[in-house]
Motif scaffolding. Structure first.
Motif, PDB file in Angstrom:
ATOM      1  N   GLU A  77       2.452   3.875  -3.379  1.00 41.15           N
ATOM      2  CA  GLU A  77       1.693   2.953  -4.254  1.00 41.15           C
ATOM      3  C   GLU A  77       0.862   3.692  -4.788  1.00 41.15           C
ATOM      4  N   ILE A 262       7.393  -6.531  -6.054  1.00 40.10           N
ATOM      5  CA  ILE A 262       6.817  -5.381  -5.634  1.00 40.10           C
ATOM      6  C   ILE A 262       7.828  -4.445  -4.869  1.00 40.10           C
ATOM      7  N   ASN A 266       8.881  -0.708  -5.741  1.00 45.64           N
ATOM      8  CA  ASN A 266       8.800   0.293  -4.714  1.00 45.64           C
ATOM      9  C   ASN A 266      10.216   0.892  -4.599  1.00 45.64           C
ATOM     10  N   GLN A 270      11.051   4.900  -5.010  1.00 44.68           N
ATOM     11  CA  GLN A 270      11.284   5.657  -4.178  1.00 44.68           C
ATOM     12  C   GLN A 270      12.910   6.093  -4.343  1.00 44.68           C
ATOM     13  N   ASN A 271      13.795   5.394  -4.969  1.00 42.17           N
ATOM     14  CA  ASN A 271      14.979   5.868  -5.350  1.00 42.17           C
ATOM     15  C   ASN A 271      14.957   6.849  -6.446  1.00 42.17           C
TER      16      ASN A 271
ATOM     17  N   VAL B 199      15.884   4.777  -0.475  1.00 47.25           N
ATOM     18  CA  VAL B 199      14.606   3.733  -0.410  1.00 47.25           C
ATOM     19  C   VAL B 199      14.562   3.456   1.178  1.00 47.25           C
ATOM     20  N   SER B 200      13.228   3.845   1.573  1.00 48.17           N
ATOM     21  CA  SER B 200      12.799   3.657   3.060  1.00 48.17           C
ATOM     22  C   SER B 200      12.612   2.127   3.244  1.00 48.17           C
ATOM     23  N   LYS B 203       8.809   1.928   4.109  1.00 46.42           N
ATOM     24  CA  LYS B 203       7.907   2.003   2.746  1.00 46.42           C
ATOM     25  C   LYS B 203       7.751   0.803   1.993  1.00 46.42           C
ATOM     26  N   ASN B 204       9.115   0.489   1.822  1.00 46.78           N
ATOM     27  CA  ASN B 204       9.100  -0.920   1.063  1.00 46.78           C
ATOM     28  C   ASN B 204       8.386  -2.148   1.548  1.00 46.78           C
ATOM     29  N   TYR B 205       8.568  -2.291   2.713  1.00 45.70           N
ATOM     30  CA  TYR B 205       8.061  -3.481   3.252  1.00 45.70           C
ATOM     31  C   TYR B 205       6.243  -3.165   3.265  1.00 45.70           C
ATOM     32  N   ARG B 206       5.890  -1.605   3.583  1.00 49.08           N
ATOM     33  CA  ARG B 206       4.528  -1.232   3.513  1.00 49.08           C
ATOM     34  C   ARG B 206       3.950  -1.479   2.320  1.00 49.08           C
ATOM     35  N   SER B 207       4.920  -1.361   1.206  1.00 49.08           N
ATOM     36  CA  SER B 207       4.065  -1.757  -0.095  1.00 49.08           C
ATOM     37  C   SER B 207       3.930  -3.158  -0.349  1.00 49.08           C
ATOM     38  N   GLN B 208       4.764  -4.159   0.195  1.00 48.53           N
ATOM     39  CA  GLN B 208       4.604  -5.442   0.063  1.00 48.53           C
ATOM     40  C   GLN B 208       3.390  -5.907   0.838  1.00 48.53           C
ATOM     41  N   PHE B 209       3.348  -5.587   2.073  1.00 46.58           N
ATOM     42  CA  PHE B 209       2.269  -5.960   3.156  1.00 46.58           C
ATOM     43  C   PHE B 209       0.645  -5.242   2.937  1.00 46.58           C
ATOM     44  N   ASN B 210       0.741  -4.336   2.065  1.00 45.92           N
ATOM     45  CA  ASN B 210      -0.355  -3.773   1.713  1.00 45.92           C
ATOM     46  C   ASN B 210      -1.171  -4.735   0.667  1.00 45.92           C
TER      47      ASN B 210
END
Lengths: 278, 243
Positions: A77, A262, A266, A270-271, B199-200, B203-210
């Motif tokens: 982020e 988002i 993200n 990442q990709n 795509v982890s 990390k993807n969910y982390r960005s959303q929950f942040n």
């Protein structure tokens, strides 16, 4: 009589060799197991065996180690700026609607009338034809070996694979290097992402990757088709064909996320990061 | 004498020295067998003791491979197939996934430092809801498996207690890289993240929950998760199976 001479030693030899053979075999497989594990894990695996004699200490290490890590991980982020978020979200919604109301119905209709094998062939054809993008960017990144591999791949698939519709190269791992594009080249030159930007029709990108897209456009042979409408028509067809093979993926991503905007942003970053690393 | 052994015949035919040699060879033979048996048992014992101290048995590579094979086994088992076996199948799949995947761990990674805003009870609920949400959206993907080839690749060590097992799935003629990240928790390897095409999931969910937790309280977030799970499933025919 003389014929029997060698057989005289059979019982002795059999007993001896069977026993030793079996032992050796076990010894070997045991060693093999270790060496494989060592190959997989490198030196760390050996360290691990030594360390595992004190399980208590290990567990303590582990907790400390990873409490720190829970905290530090917001790299993704903080690496992407999104000053245009307002505009981007509008574009995201626009593209989302476009997907559900135009692209998806068209792609489903197309999927219905076109066998999967053919659609896969067409996708392979388009991938093969943009070989110059991969070749030039391999060179620009100094990956000369990979440029050679891409060339081999192109020659094999264009000839034996009927203009690239088929991919005889796929059985040889070395003939399938990860594809490079201009955006990745810029990245290896040390140019950062800039900020995130969502283009209408084209979807998620960054400032750097947008310039990369222009570079790719110049390198793609189908850009030079005349008239321009033919060139765009073919691109449109390519997109419909591709979408017909990935229907449902965007839907799953959207369904599983709390904020699809988002989630997509993200996933894109990442990709791309992974592609640049490869 | 009808039932004399092979060895005896051989010796007797060749020389008259017979008996003495016969016994000597028998002894050698016995010695060899005993020796090799001894060697084998020693090796097996040594091998096992290595296993007990965490050598091949709790190999994360094997953990992932076995779990995947078991899941495929269920998916291809006629007893679990079809709409009528849906409940049974999902229960079995859930059991298998929970065995290898630790959703508490995943949730810790997803929340990061925001975990401090959660009470233990709230955190427990979060991890349960998160697991349910993943199940809801991804179970159909798993069930759409129809014999796609899975290629097992390398094992990458991040540290002593963290590894990544790399696999590739052949999907629509393309290789999709899927990496499983595991952590060693109390001596047992458990999964906490899946990386698909770079795509982890964490990390993807982390960005959303942040983003969510910056604006909302944990209770509000849990509320949102509950609502999302209770939404009816979308019966959209465009799931991966047909694509």
């Amino acid at each position: 009589m003389a014929k029997l001479k060698p057989t005289r030693k059979i019982p002795f030899l059999t007993g001896m060799s069977a026993g030793l053979g079996l032992s050796l075999c076990l010894l070997f497989s045991w060693w093999h197991g270790i060496s494989m594990a060592a190959d997989n894990g490198g030196i760390t695996k050996k360290v691990e065996v030594m360390a595992s004699s004190s399980p208590v200490a290990k567990d303590q290490d582990y907790d400390e180690e990873y409490d720190e890590e829970y905290d530090y991980g917001d790299e993704e982020e903080s690496l992407i700026n999104d000053p245009l978020e307002g505009f981007n979200r509008v574009m995201f919604t626009f593209n989302d609607r476009l997907y559900f109301h135009v692209l998806k119905p068209v792609a489903r209709g197309y999927r219905f009338v076109t066998p999967k094998k053919i659609r896969m062939g067409i996708r392979n054809f388009f991938y093969n034809i943009i070989y110059p993008v991969r070749f030039v960017n391999d060179l620009l990144q100094g990956k000369f070996k990979r440029a050679g591999k891409e060339t081999c791949r192109f020659i094999v698939n264009t000839s034996v694979g009927f203009l690239g519709f088929m991919t005889p190269s796929k059985d040889y791992a070395w003939l399938n290097p990860p594809p490079e594009d201009t955006g990745q080249t810029f990245a290896t030159w040390g140019i950062g992402n800039g900020f995130y930007i969502v283009w209408p029709l084209l979807g998620p990108s960054t400032v750097r990757d947008s310039f990369g897209f222009l570079g790719d456009y110049v390198l793609e042979p189908d850009s030079y088709l005349q008239p321009l409408s033919l060139s765009f028509g073919i691109r449109g067809f390519e997109i419909i064909n591709k979408t017909s093979l990935t229907l449902g993926e965007y839907e799953t991503l959207k369904e599983s996320s709390f904020d699809p905007y988002i989630a997509v942003r993200n996933a894109y970053i990442q990709n791309r990061r992974q592609a640049i690393k490869e | 004498m009808e039932r004399c052994s092979y060895m005896e015949i051989a010796t007797r035919d060749i020389s008259g020295a017979g008996k003495v040699k016969n016994i000597q060879q028998k002894r050698y033979c016995l010695l060899c067998v005993v020796l090799s048996l001894f060697l084998i048992t020693t090796l097996v014992l040594v091998g096992n003791s290595f296993g007990a101290t965490g050598f091949p048995q709790d190999d994360p590579y094997k953990v992932v491979k076995d779990a995947i094979n078991e899941i495929i086994g269920v998916l291809q088992n006629p007893a679990y197939k079809g709409e009528c076996n849906k409940e049974k199948r999902r229960a079995k799949l859930r059991e298998l996934v929970y065995q290898i995947f630790d959703f508490q761990e995943t949730s810790k990674w997803v929340l990061g430092r925001h975990r401090r805003q959660f009470t233990p009870k709230q955190f427990k609920e979060f991890s349960d809801l998160f697991a349910k949400l993943l199940e809801k959206t991804y179970i159909k993907k798993v069930e759409s498996y129809s014999g796609q080839k899975i290629i097992f690749g390398r094992e990458i060590k991040f540290s002593r207690n963290k590894v990544e097992i790399r696999t590739k799935v052949l999907y629509n003629g393309q290789e999709v890289p899927i990496y499983y990240r595991l952590i060693r928790k109390h001596g047992k390897w458990v999964g906490y993240d899946v990386v698909i095409d770079g795509v982890s999931l964490v990390k993807n969910y982390r960005s959303q929950f942040n983003e969510l937790l910056r604006k909302k309280s944990p209770e509000k977030v849990l509320e949102e998760m509950r609502n999302k799970i209770n939404q009816p499933e979308k019966g959209d025919g465009s799931s991966a199976a047909g694509a």
